[in-house]
Design a protein around this motif. Sequence first.
Motif, PDB file in Angstrom:
ATOM      1  N   GLU A 126      37.183  -0.577  -0.344  1.00  0.00           N
ATOM      2  CA  GLU A 126      35.969   0.141   0.041  1.00  0.00           C
ATOM      3  C   GLU A 126      35.534  -0.373   1.405  1.00  0.00           C
ATOM      4  OE1 GLU A 126      31.521   1.250  -1.585  1.00  0.00           O
ATOM      5  OE2 GLU A 126      32.754  -0.155  -2.703  1.00  0.00           O
ATOM      6  N   ASP A 169      33.181   1.428   3.384  1.00  0.00           N
ATOM      7  CA  ASP A 169      31.796   1.831   3.604  1.00  0.00           C
ATOM      8  C   ASP A 169      31.291   2.409   2.286  1.00  0.00           C
ATOM      9  OD1 ASP A 169      29.468   2.142   5.013  1.00  0.00           O
ATOM     10  OD2 ASP A 169      30.099   3.916   6.116  1.00  0.00           O
ATOM     11  N   ASP A 170      30.028   2.758   2.221  1.00  0.00           N
ATOM     12  CA  ASP A 170      29.493   3.337   0.994  1.00  0.00           C
ATOM     13  C   ASP A 170      30.252   4.619   0.665  1.00  0.00           C
ATOM     14  OD1 ASP A 170      27.657   1.316   0.816  1.00  0.00           O
ATOM     15  OD2 ASP A 170      26.090   2.447   1.868  1.00  0.00           O
ATOM     16  N   ASP A 171      30.827   4.668  -0.510  1.00  0.00           N
ATOM     17  CA  ASP A 171      31.581   5.817  -1.008  1.00  0.00           C
ATOM     18  C   ASP A 171      32.782   6.188  -0.136  1.00  0.00           C
ATOM     19  OD1 ASP A 171      29.871   6.031  -3.172  1.00  0.00           O
ATOM     20  OD2 ASP A 171      28.498   7.355  -2.092  1.00  0.00           O
TER      21      ASP A 171
END
Length: 146
Positions: free
Chosen positions: A88, A90-92
């Motif tokens: 991951e 970054d966010d999502d």
Amino acid sequence: MTILLHLATTGADTGAADASDGGSIFSFLLLPLMLVAMYFLIIRPNSKKRKAQQTLQSALGVGDEVITTAGIIGTITGEDGPTRFWLEIDDDVQVRIARGGIAGRLDPDALESEKPDDDTSTAGDPVAPALGDDVENSDEVADRDS
């Protein structure tokens, strides 16, 4: 002409006998010395680096913050087989990466200790102090020149 040829061969024979004794010992020791130097300068450091990289990659697990060989920093969120991870970044935003693409593990405690502790008026803008310094220096240079 024959006298020069005779002198050259006579001088070469006596000089060659003296040089061949020292030359053969030197050439006999040169090859083993080069092999030992190559082992300590090339082979041994590479094998240590390879073992450390294998140890790191086998110890990686879900939740570790890592940096890839391309310089991407992310957190491992899952394993996709024995040779791949979900990273991951970054966010999502998740990417699948090979286990061999991990260059190192980041220590979150070390990252926080590197951050500056002092707050200035331009704390949110890291470029502003550098620009201000350059502007002041250019004004001082202009005043000195005129």
